[in-house]
Design a protein around this motif. Structure first.
Motif, mmCIF file in Angstrom:
data_model
loop_
_atom_site.group_PDB
_atom_site.id
_atom_site.type_symbol
_atom_site.label_atom_id
_atom_site.label_comp_id
_atom_site.label_asym_id
_atom_site.label_seq_id
_atom_site.Cartn_x
_atom_site.Cartn_y
_atom_site.Cartn_z
ATOM 1 N N ASP A 225 0.801 -1.222 0.000
ATOM 2 C CA ASP A 225 0.000 0.000 0.000
ATOM 3 C C ASP A 225 0.837 1.276 0.000
ATOM 4 O O ASP A 225 0.282 2.382 0.015
ATOM 5 N N ALA A 226 2.162 1.145 0.009
ATOM 6 C CA ALA A 226 3.020 2.325 0.156
ATOM 7 C C ALA A 226 2.817 3.342 -0.966
ATOM 8 O O ALA A 226 2.853 4.552 -0.730
ATOM 9 N N GLU A 227 2.591 2.864 -2.166
ATOM 10 C CA GLU A 227 2.449 3.789 -3.293
ATOM 11 C C GLU A 227 1.163 4.601 -3.223
ATOM 12 O O GLU A 227 1.128 5.741 -3.679
ATOM 13 N N VAL A 235 -4.863 7.416 4.744
ATOM 14 C CA VAL A 235 -4.999 6.364 5.759
ATOM 15 C C VAL A 235 -6.428 6.331 6.275
ATOM 16 O O VAL A 235 -7.039 5.261 6.409
ATOM 17 N N ARG A 236 -6.980 7.489 6.541
ATOM 18 C CA ARG A 236 -8.345 7.566 7.065
ATOM 19 C C ARG A 236 -9.361 6.963 6.090
ATOM 20 O O ARG A 236 -10.295 6.261 6.493
ATOM 21 N N LYS A 237 -9.154 7.214 4.803
ATOM 22 C CA LYS A 237 -10.103 6.735 3.795
ATOM 23 C C LYS A 237 -9.949 5.238 3.515
ATOM 24 O O LYS A 237 -10.943 4.528 3.347
ATOM 25 N N SER A 238 -8.707 4.764 3.445
ATOM 26 C CA SER A 238 -8.482 3.380 3.033
ATOM 27 C C SER A 238 -8.456 2.391 4.197
ATOM 28 O O SER A 238 -8.599 1.190 3.989
ATOM 29 N N LEU A 243 -6.770 4.966 12.511
ATOM 30 C CA LEU A 243 -6.282 6.150 13.223
ATOM 31 C C LEU A 243 -6.989 6.315 14.561
ATOM 32 O O LEU A 243 -6.365 6.672 15.567
ATOM 33 N N GLU A 244 -8.297 6.041 14.575
ATOM 34 C CA GLU A 244 -9.046 6.148 15.835
ATOM 35 C C GLU A 244 -8.525 5.141 16.863
ATOM 36 O O GLU A 244 -8.386 5.452 18.057
ATOM 37 N N ALA A 245 -8.217 3.930 16.395
ATOM 38 C CA ALA A 245 -7.676 2.905 17.290
ATOM 39 C C ALA A 245 -6.309 3.319 17.820
ATOM 40 O O ALA A 245 -5.969 3.036 18.979
ATOM 41 N N THR A 246 -5.530 3.994 16.990
ATOM 42 C CA THR A 246 -4.215 4.458 17.411
ATOM 43 C C THR A 246 -4.317 5.471 18.546
ATOM 44 O O THR A 246 -3.594 5.393 19.546
#
Length: 345
Positions: A225-227, A235-238, A243-246
């Protein structure tokens, strides 16, 4: 202008230290021809080895670092912040044309799903990785339901330092006296001491007991997924919920130990890549002052093998003596079943 200033500040170790000759760096760290597979990152990266000493799961366990030709180094001071292309002696590596393609070296301290709180020993010669100890006991992070241990590969960016004498203008908090932390959200589960190249996506401003403790969000350059992940919004979309868990993980991970919940700057919102790069740049400048003895080290061990003009340089023989003085590698000690316990907070 932002990217030009960034690259002129720490495009490579040679540039970072101004007029230092490239040979001082190249002779300390020999690079290999291990190419990153994605065409998006057509670069060859440095190769490092590790050497274990002591007994895993015990206070004497250490992971020391060395170059591919067996020279011991500090992962804190001798591994470059920027992952550069392969270069010949005395010839600086070419820098990537696009800011998006700048990769950083990350020293993995804790693999995803594990509990032992491993960290760079900032106050020991050669700064090996060790397990943190509090009140005479090895530290393990609790399993806060539904998570098992750390939820990403966790580590640090070398050649960075959160200066405890520097107050952040946004949060009004001083640094925590450590290299800046990184969460690699890639798929691969790494190993302690592994050095990977990561793409920075954003940053979280955690405040730990009043100290500034930035958390860089990044992805392994080798990840599939790096590209397609270029910023925190990607990150939020895919990856819904990641992020919320982080944020929740960092908020609560000390609660089972009787500590209060951690707080966050910017109301717990992630800042974007550009902001993250500026924070990294600042911590790199603080580190640079540290190894050049331009600031109070505060107990930090600054001995290094490759920082030219640093008063803390020491010889290969001295480095070897440090490692040889550590206990020989032995069998792992048992781990208490308490480490696997669920906590509901």
């Amino acid at each position: 202008m932002r990217s030009q200033l960034l690259r002129s500040s720490f495009g490579c170790l040679l540039t970072v230290f101004g007029p230092f000759p490239a040979s001082c760096i190249n002779k300390a760290v020999r690079q290999t021809a291990a190419a990153v597979p994605h065409s998006y990152y057509p670069r060859k990266t440095m190769h490092y080895q590790t050497e274990q000493r002591g007994h895993p799961n015990s206070p004497d366990y250490r992971i020391y670092f060395k170059t591919s030709d067996g020279k011991y180094i500090s992962p804190f001071h001798d591994i470059p912040l920027i992952a550069e292309s392969e270069q010949n002696d005395d010839v600086p590596a070419k820098k990537p044309k696009s800011e998006n393609k700048v990769l950083y070296n990350m020293v993995v301290e804790v693999p995803r799903w594990s509990n032992a709180k491993m960290e760079i020993a900032t106050k020991e010669p050669l700064n090996p990785i060790k397990q943190d100890v509090k009140k005479g006991k090895l530290r393990y992070v609790a399993n806060i339901f539904p998570h098992k241990g750390y939820i990403w590969n966790y580590g640090a960016l070398p050649q960075t330092w959160e200066d405890p004498s520097h107050k952040d203008k946004e949060t009004d908090c001083c640094g925590d006296n450590d290299p800046i932390d990184v969460c690699d959200i890639g798929t691969q589960v790494c190993s302690p001491g592994q050095v990977i190249q990561v793409k920075v996506l954003g940053i979280l401003a955690m405040i730990d007991e009043g100290e500034m403790d930035w958390k860089v969000i990044a992805i392994n350059a080798n990840d599939e997924d790096a590209e397609k992940l270029n910023c925190i919004e990607d990150v939020r979309k895919s990856r819904p919920g990641h992020l919320e868990a982080t944020v929740e993980w960092f908020r609560k991970y000390k609660v089972p130990d009787g500590k209060p919940e951690n707080q966050f700057g910017f109301n717990g919102e992630f800042k974007d890549k550009d902001f993250a790069v500026e924070i990294i740049k600042s911590t790199h400048e603080h580190w640079r002052a540290l190894v050049q003895k331009q600031t109070n080290a505060g107990g930090i061990e600054c001995k290094n093998m490759s920082c030219c003009n640093s008063p803390f340089q020491f010889s290969a023989d001295e480095a070897r003596a440090v490692v040889q003085s550590a206990p020989a590698f032995g069998s792992a000690h048992p781990v208490s079943a308490e480490v696997d316990k669920w906590h509901f907070v």
